[in-house]
Write a protein that holds these residues in place. Structure first.
Motif, PDB file in Angstrom:
ATOM      1  N   ARG A  29       0.826  -1.213   0.000  1.00 17.53           N
ATOM      2  CA  ARG A  29       0.000   0.000   0.000  1.00 17.53           C
ATOM      3  C   ARG A  29       0.853   1.253   0.000  1.00 17.53           C
ATOM      4  O   ARG A  29       0.620   2.186  -0.766  1.00 17.53           O
ATOM      5  N   ARG A  30       1.874   1.272   0.855  1.00 25.49           N
ATOM      6  CA  ARG A  30       2.694   2.478   1.006  1.00 25.49           C
ATOM      7  C   ARG A  30       3.483   2.785  -0.267  1.00 25.49           C
ATOM      8  O   ARG A  30       3.544   3.943  -0.688  1.00 25.49           O
ATOM      9  N   HIS A  32       2.667   1.872  -3.262  1.00 22.74           N
ATOM     10  CA  HIS A  32       1.659   2.309  -4.239  1.00 22.74           C
ATOM     11  C   HIS A  32       1.353   3.800  -4.046  1.00 22.74           C
ATOM     12  O   HIS A  32       1.236   4.548  -5.029  1.00 22.74           O
ATOM     13  N   GLU A  33       1.227   4.232  -2.795  1.00 17.46           N
ATOM     14  CA  GLU A  33       0.980   5.658  -2.522  1.00 17.46           C
ATOM     15  C   GLU A  33       2.122   6.521  -3.044  1.00 17.46           C
ATOM     16  O   GLU A  33       1.884   7.586  -3.630  1.00 17.46           O
ATOM     17  N   HIS A  34       3.361   6.072  -2.834  1.00 19.72           N
ATOM     18  CA  HIS A  34       4.505   6.834  -3.361  1.00 19.72           C
ATOM     19  C   HIS A  34       4.464   6.871  -4.886  1.00 19.72           C
ATOM     20  O   HIS A  34       4.667   7.921  -5.499  1.00 19.72           O
ATOM     21  N   THR A  36       1.965   6.553  -6.988  1.00 22.49           N
ATOM     22  CA  THR A  36       0.855   7.318  -7.563  1.00 22.49           C
ATOM     23  C   THR A  36       0.841   8.769  -7.073  1.00 22.49           C
ATOM     24  O   THR A  36      -0.076   9.517  -7.415  1.00 22.49           O
ATOM     25  N   ALA A  38       0.156   9.936  -4.224  1.00 18.74           N
ATOM     26  CA  ALA A  38      -1.084  10.144  -3.480  1.00 18.74           C
ATOM     27  C   ALA A  38      -0.891  10.991  -2.227  1.00 18.74           C
ATOM     28  O   ALA A  38      -1.855  11.542  -1.700  1.00 18.74           O
ATOM     29  N   VAL A  39       0.344  11.084  -1.740  1.00 23.00           N
ATOM     30  CA  VAL A  39       0.611  11.804  -0.497  1.00 23.00           C
ATOM     31  C   VAL A  39       1.597  12.941  -0.773  1.00 23.00           C
ATOM     32  O   VAL A  39       2.615  12.743  -1.436  1.00 23.00           O
ATOM     33  N   LYS A  44       6.898  12.879  -3.400  1.00 21.42           N
ATOM     34  CA  LYS A  44       6.135  13.463  -4.504  1.00 21.42           C
ATOM     35  C   LYS A  44       6.920  14.604  -5.140  1.00 21.42           C
ATOM     36  O   LYS A  44       7.038  14.692  -6.356  1.00 21.42           O
TER      37      LYS A  44
END
Length: 99
Positions: A29-30, A32-34, A36, A38-39, A44
């Motif tokens: 999950r983490r 994937h967040e990086h 995309t 997302a955070v 980012k």
């Protein structure tokens, strides 16, 4: 009691690029967040999303301590650790999502 796993991981923007060290209880999950974006934050801003190294722990306290130690390491030491385990700086994300 549920079996918990915790991960300390290193991301890179590219081979030899910008590095980021993090800790999480859900590596897929983490990352994937990086990937995309997302955070908001460092990864980012600098495009750091290639999973190049990770370690697994059963104790969150030990994982957080390891993350703190790695963050204090000189860059050369982090690069050496990555090269010892992942000499081509391959993106390990596919290997953790297909398992």
């Amino acid at each position: 009691m549920k079996d918990h796993r915790y991960y300390v991981y290193m991301l890179a923007s590219r081979i030899g690029g910008t590095l980021y060290v993090g800790v999480t209880n859900d590596l897929i999950r983490r990352i994937h967040e990086h990937r995309t974006k997302a955070v908001e934050g460092f990864t980012k801003r600098y495009g750091v999303a290639r999973l190049v190294y990770f370690e697994q722990f059963d104790d969150i306290t030990v994982a957080i301590e390891r993350e703190k130690r790695l963050k204090k390491w000189r860059r050369a030491w982090k690069v050496k650790l990555i090269k010892e385990h992942n000499p081509n700086w391959d993106d390990l994300y596919a290997s953790i999502t297909s398992a």
